[in-house]
Design an enzyme around this catalytic site. Sequence first.
Site, PDB file in Angstrom:
ATOM      1  CG  ASP A  40      -0.550  -0.111   2.529  1.00 40.23           C
ATOM      2  OD1 ASP A  40       0.669  -0.335   2.716  1.00 40.23           O
ATOM      3  OD2 ASP A  40      -1.366   0.009   3.470  1.00 40.23           O
ATOM      4  CB  SER A 130      -7.642  -3.755  17.127  1.00 37.25           C
ATOM      5  OG  SER A 130      -6.283  -3.539  17.414  1.00 37.25           O
ATOM      6  CB  SER A 131      -5.052   0.792  15.607  1.00 37.28           C
ATOM      7  OG  SER A 131      -4.338   0.064  14.665  1.00 37.28           O
ATOM      8  CD  GLU A 163      -2.605   3.410  12.928  1.00 40.62           C
ATOM      9  OE1 GLU A 163      -3.832   3.247  12.880  1.00 40.62           O
ATOM     10  OE2 GLU A 163      -1.812   2.527  13.302  1.00 40.62           O
ATOM     11  CG  ASP A 175      -4.503  -1.572   8.137  1.00 38.01           C
ATOM     12  OD1 ASP A 175      -4.454  -2.397   7.210  1.00 38.01           O
ATOM     13  OD2 ASP A 175      -3.576  -1.406   8.954  1.00 38.01           O
TER      14      ASP A 175
HETATM   15  C1  GLA Z   1      -0.043  -2.622   8.403  1.00 37.44           C
HETATM   16  C2  GLA Z   1      -0.286  -1.218   7.870  1.00 37.44           C
HETATM   17  C3  GLA Z   1      -0.877  -1.275   6.466  1.00 37.44           C
HETATM   18  C4  GLA Z   1      -0.020  -2.164   5.564  1.00 37.44           C
HETATM   19  C5  GLA Z   1       0.271  -3.491   6.236  1.00 37.44           C
HETATM   20  C6  GLA Z   1       1.223  -4.345   5.439  1.00 37.44           C
HETATM   21  O1  GLA Z   1      -1.257  -3.284   8.556  1.00 37.44           O
HETATM   22  O2  GLA Z   1      -1.176  -0.527   8.711  1.00 37.44           O
HETATM   23  O3  GLA Z   1      -0.988   0.029   5.946  1.00 37.44           O
HETATM   24  O4  GLA Z   1       1.156  -1.509   5.183  1.00 37.44           O
HETATM   25  O5  GLA Z   1       0.818  -3.331   7.526  1.00 37.44           O
HETATM   26  O6  GLA Z   1       0.620  -4.742   4.252  1.00 37.44           O
END
Ligand code: GLA
Length: 391
Positions: A40, A130-131, A163, A175
Amino acid sequence: MPSAPRTPSVREQFERLLGRACAIVARAPGRVNLIGEHTDYNDGFVFPMALEHCTWVAAAPRSDGQVRAVATDLPDDRSWPVADWPRERLPHWTAYVAGVAALLRARAPRFGGADVLVTSTVPVGSGLSSSAALEVSTAAALAALADVTLAPTELADLARRAEHEYAGVPCGIMDQYISVLGQAGAALLLDCRSRTWEHVPLALPGHTVVIVNSGVRHKLASGEYAARQQQCQAAVAHFRRLRPEVRALRDVTPAEVAAEAARLDATVAARARHVVTENERTQAAAAALRRGNLTEFGRLMCASHASLRDDYQVSCRELDLLVEIIGAVSGVRGVRMTGGGFGGCVVALAETDSVSHIEAALRERYEAAGNGPAALILSRPGAGAAVEYRG
Ligand code: GLA
């Protein structure tokens, strides 16, 4: 853990713990990423699904500029001025609520504070976001309270800023986007550059998505995540010298990485190889799912794990062991670590009939070898964030 029946009890809990009626209840899900890991923040592709496990935030307005926050599984209640969160004196979970509240206040100066109750069924610290569920549910609740309409991407972006700026985690967009955009019955193919997406029906006849928690807490905020981002940037700088139009590893092909490997630092080359091949695997996996080819989907999941373990080096002994044990069970199409890594969960695509065999194998080979209990988490693809109650 279906979400629907919980809203009445969340309202009751609010009244019991905060002594007044709530005005809003909002809900946002955790997620499991099926494939597309550490892509991402490289402008690439991800393919997560929202879980039925959610965080609920009940809220009522205040007019004194204070935020008062209570979490059902923690004894204390916490208050702070919306514009001035006393970082050192409050537990870490308040960072997410504080960040969202402060960012919303900047957007809607009329927002005068809130009483907030948080309750959740998303396992904490296990790589199931969860966050993000907490940030997004808080943002949905407080925006509704302040009478601010946020487009889905604005909601996700506000949550992600909380975040970054308050919790200090430099995460990508996956996420928060899946927590907002999740759709029951579908996974989300998200293009993290254009921020466009497609819901791909997760029709899995005779199959189930199985999540297994290693019991090892992942530490995303630890320097490893930021170090991977820097290594990716080092690779981008190299390729940009060759082709000035390269802006992110999204713009680089596996053939280019192979051709330049000897001229790159070996670690940087391996990190780049993971990202560019994972982008291809992610698009191929979504295409395989559209064709109903679960065998191919599973093969790509396994290849993703190998790449994360060997090239990106974000796995750990327990995750590798889980992948090995689950991958050996008959009827399992594919299995890989999911989320940021260094602990947390693996995700498998398995014949529904093989779930009991997976459980037995985990008892015999994971737990009996002295590892903590490996908890199975089953969820269908759930719906994205929503306001569930307005008083
Ligand atoms: C965490 C980060 C996401 C992504 C993943 C790995 O979950 O919050 O943004 O980078 O790691 O794919």
